[in-house]
Design a protein around this motif. Structure first.
Motif, PDB file in Angstrom:
ATOM      1  N   VAL A  82      -5.905   0.801  13.905  1.00  0.00           N
ATOM      2  CA  VAL A  82      -4.809   1.512  13.227  1.00  0.00           C
ATOM      3  C   VAL A  82      -4.801   2.985  13.634  1.00  0.00           C
ATOM      4  O   VAL A  82      -3.736   3.558  13.918  1.00  0.00           O
ATOM      5  N   PHE A  83      -5.959   3.603  13.685  1.00  0.00           N
ATOM      6  CA  PHE A  83      -6.028   5.008  14.072  1.00  0.00           C
ATOM      7  C   PHE A  83      -5.631   5.192  15.544  1.00  0.00           C
ATOM      8  O   PHE A  83      -4.948   6.155  15.896  1.00  0.00           O
ATOM      9  N   LEU A  84      -6.045   4.274  16.404  1.00  0.00           N
ATOM     10  CA  LEU A  84      -5.672   4.358  17.810  1.00  0.00           C
ATOM     11  C   LEU A  84      -4.160   4.202  17.987  1.00  0.00           C
ATOM     12  O   LEU A  84      -3.530   4.923  18.769  1.00  0.00           O
ATOM     13  N   PHE A  85      -3.592   3.254  17.273  1.00  0.00           N
ATOM     14  CA  PHE A  85      -2.150   3.058  17.339  1.00  0.00           C
ATOM     15  C   PHE A  85      -1.417   4.326  16.911  1.00  0.00           C
ATOM     16  O   PHE A  85      -0.465   4.771  17.566  1.00  0.00           O
ATOM     17  N   ASN A  86      -1.839   4.917  15.808  1.00  0.00           N
ATOM     18  CA  ASN A  86      -1.211   6.142  15.322  1.00  0.00           C
ATOM     19  C   ASN A  86      -1.376   7.294  16.310  1.00  0.00           C
ATOM     20  O   ASN A  86      -0.480   8.128  16.440  1.00  0.00           O
ATOM     21  N   PHE A  87      -2.497   7.332  17.005  1.00  0.00           N
ATOM     22  CA  PHE A  87      -2.723   8.385  18.005  1.00  0.00           C
ATOM     23  C   PHE A  87      -1.656   8.324  19.092  1.00  0.00           C
ATOM     24  O   PHE A  87      -1.003   9.323  19.416  1.00  0.00           O
ATOM     25  N   PHE A  88      -1.449   7.152  19.668  1.00  0.00           N
ATOM     26  CA  PHE A  88      -0.475   7.012  20.742  1.00  0.00           C
ATOM     27  C   PHE A  88       0.951   7.198  20.238  1.00  0.00           C
ATOM     28  O   PHE A  88       1.767   7.842  20.889  1.00  0.00           O
ATOM     29  N   TYR A  89       1.247   6.641  19.081  1.00  0.00           N
ATOM     30  CA  TYR A  89       2.596   6.778  18.541  1.00  0.00           C
ATOM     31  C   TYR A  89       2.920   8.241  18.246  1.00  0.00           C
ATOM     32  O   TYR A  89       4.018   8.731  18.542  1.00  0.00           O
ATOM     33  N   THR A  90       1.965   8.942  17.655  1.00  0.00           N
ATOM     34  CA  THR A  90       2.190  10.338  17.267  1.00  0.00           C
ATOM     35  C   THR A  90       2.438  11.223  18.480  1.00  0.00           C
ATOM     36  O   THR A  90       3.261  12.138  18.444  1.00  0.00           O
ATOM     37  N   ILE A  91       1.751  10.967  19.559  1.00  0.00           N
ATOM     38  CA  ILE A  91       1.970  11.750  20.775  1.00  0.00           C
ATOM     39  C   ILE A  91       3.324  11.426  21.387  1.00  0.00           C
ATOM     40  O   ILE A  91       4.026  12.312  21.899  1.00  0.00           O
ATOM     41  N   ALA A  92       3.726  10.165  21.319  1.00  0.00           N
ATOM     42  CA  ALA A  92       4.958   9.747  21.991  1.00  0.00           C
ATOM     43  C   ALA A  92       6.202  10.205  21.252  1.00  0.00           C
ATOM     44  O   ALA A  92       7.125  10.746  21.858  1.00  0.00           O
ATOM     45  N   PHE A  93       6.277  10.006  19.954  1.00  0.00           N
ATOM     46  CA  PHE A  93       7.527  10.215  19.236  1.00  0.00           C
ATOM     47  C   PHE A  93       7.548  11.435  18.316  1.00  0.00           C
ATOM     48  O   PHE A  93       8.577  12.111  18.211  1.00  0.00           O
ATOM     49  N   THR A  94       6.460  11.705  17.630  1.00  0.00           N
ATOM     50  CA  THR A  94       6.517  12.711  16.577  1.00  0.00           C
ATOM     51  C   THR A  94       6.977  14.083  17.063  1.00  0.00           C
ATOM     52  O   THR A  94       7.882  14.674  16.474  1.00  0.00           O
ATOM     53  N   PRO A  95       6.436  14.654  18.143  1.00  0.00           N
ATOM     54  CA  PRO A  95       6.890  15.986  18.549  1.00  0.00           C
ATOM     55  C   PRO A  95       8.244  15.988  19.247  1.00  0.00           C
ATOM     56  O   PRO A  95       8.970  16.978  19.193  1.00  0.00           O
TER      57      PRO A  95
END
Length: 476
Positions: free
Chosen positions: A325-338
């Motif tokens: 779950v933490f790994l998934f959030n890491f990649f997602y956060t870099i891709a979409f959040t900013p």
């Protein structure tokens, strides 16, 4: 609100209603927020929205019955729509050119600051054996808006809005004060001011109207909105919804069932996401969008937890699942959040910028209060059924879909790295127009790096470099 009503409306099936009413409030604000921001200014729209959010938070905190509570939720959603639309516009249009990519990318990650307050506020208040267990988190919703109401008086209005309204002197003063420390004759001030003024003048001359239909009035705008709608949809359909909306249900499935452990895990995850997104925001100019987003989407494909659900009580399996779950959030956060908000603003011309951002807000819940999209309703009502029926196999659907997203972004998204805001606005227009604007913008970029890197920029070069109104007009 009595303890009994609290249990009814804040738990179980009725929780979906308390969540959905905030989404409905946000959707109701979308048709109006762009017009307020364009007509009365970015700051006025933020002020209006912040006042409504504070009032809604106060009403929710003081709720004595379900009607007051639900009404307050709708108020908060409505006000948040105005704030979340106007704030990124003001940041992007006001930022110093070389600081703009990082500052505009930082807007969306700041959502996690509120999420952290909510997560840890709940962690501290859930032990209270009275209505204050929910009144305190309700009151905390007003914190960010109260801060905005105080600080708004110390920041200037968008120079682009001021020029559009004919207040050229105020716009020039803003550039002089914040771009050149008071130096009226600084070349950057003159160049940036003249570039914006000319672009907006041509924009006005070629404007056909001020309705949402303008978003789809030309081939270039159709391409822009196609990309924006797609990435907005992707941002909510990459598998992240199953974690964000049903994190506690997943924790129950793996044996983490106590309120203490669940709220602690949620708080840690929000801090992790926040730190990751902040770092990613400062790296936006170091990476290319067409490389970074597919790479990180590919990361979500690789670590989607589609290999099986751990058995309750199996500590090793539970630890592995949480790690995933933490790994998934890491990649997602870099891709979409900013990039979701900043990229949307960058590729939209001034006259449709607010409305285009509003459409993105309608499609994607990122940045709005828990969401305001049709996808959210599916998350609330459809995902629980599918998740219960398919169990861990439901993740496979998202794994395949992430691969589709990767291909789309690689093929259709345009790169905005190293370009001015006026230049990125014409990237999806005719190539000849883009090339002309690029030459002008590149002179600006070269100058902004400073004379120490060789030469600097002479305004006489700008005088010699002309762009016809007809050529630029086609781009706006």
């Amino acid at each position: 609100m009595s303890t009994g009503l609290t249990e009814v409306w804040l738990c179980g099936k009725n929780f979906s209603i308390t969540l959905t009413v905030a989404l409905i409030g946000s959707i109701c604000g979308i048709p109006f927020a762009p017009y307020v921001a364009d007509t009365f200014g970015r700051k006025t729209a933020m002020l209006f929205g912040a006042l409504i959010v504070v009032g809604g938070a106060g009403l929710q905190t003081a709720s004595q019955n379900a009607g007051m509570f639900i009404g307050a939720r709708a108020m908060i959603g409505f006000g948040t729509c105005f704030v979340q639309l106007a704030a990124p516009l003001l940041i992007t249009e006001l930022a110093y050119p070389s600081h703009r990519p990082a500052l505009s990318a930082l807007f969306n990650p700041m959502w996690f600051s509120g999420s952290i307050v909510a997560a840890w506020g709940t962690f501290g208040s859930f032990r209270i054996g009275s209505n204050w267990s929910w009144r305190i988190p309700s009151a905390l919703q007003a914190v960010s808006s109260v801060i905005q109401l105080f600080l708004l008086w110390f920041i200037p209005e968008s120079p682009r809005y001021l020029i559009c309204q004919g207040q050229d002197e105020k716009a020039l003063y803003t550039h002089i004060k914040y771009y050149a420390n008071g130096n009226r004759h600084d070349p950057l001030v003159e160049y940036e001011y003249n570039e914006i003024k000319k672009a907006i003048a041509i924009d006005k001359a070629n404007a056909k109207g001020t309705s949402f239909s303008d978003l789809f009035s030309s081939a270039g705008n159709l391409r822009r909105m196609g990309i924006i709608i797609a990435i907005a949809f992707f941002s909510q359909w990459s598998g992240n919804g199953l974690i964000s909306y049903y994190f506690n249900l997943i924790l129950n499935d793996i044996g983490i069932i106590t309120p203490f452990d669940q709220t602690l895990m949620s708080g840690i995850l929000q801090i992790f996401n926040f730190v990751t997104a902040i770092i990613a925001s400062f790296l936006t100019e170091c990476c290319y969008l067409r490389n970074s987003v597919p790479f990180n989407l590919d990361g979500t494909i690789d670590i989607d937890p589609a290999t099986g659900k751990p058995v309750k009580g199996d500590e090793k399996a539970a630890f592995m699942y949480i790690t995933v779950v933490f790994l998934f959030n890491f990649f997602y956060t870099i891709a979409f959040t900013p990039l979701l908000v900043s990229y949307t603003i960058e590729i939209l011309p001034y006259k449709i910028r607010a409305k285009g951002l509003a459409v993105m807000r309608l499609v994607s819940p990122a940045g709005l209060y828990w969401g305001t999209t049709y996808a959210d309703f599916i998350f609330i009502y459809v995902n629980p059924i599918a998740f219960n029926a398919l169990n861990w196999k439901y993740y496979i659907i998202y794994t395949i879909w992430d691969a589709v997203e990767t291909v789309f972004v690689w093929l259709y998204a345009v790169e905005t790295k190293g370009r001015s805001l006026e230049e990125t606005a014409v990237l999806l227009e005719d190539l000849s127009v883009t090339d002309i604007v690029a030459q002008c913008a590149h002179k600006h970029v070269h100058f902004s790096r400073g004379k120490d890197e060789g030469g600097g920029f002479d305004l006489r070069d700008a005088d010699e470099f002309s762009i016809s109104d007809e050529s630029i007009g086609r781009a706006f």
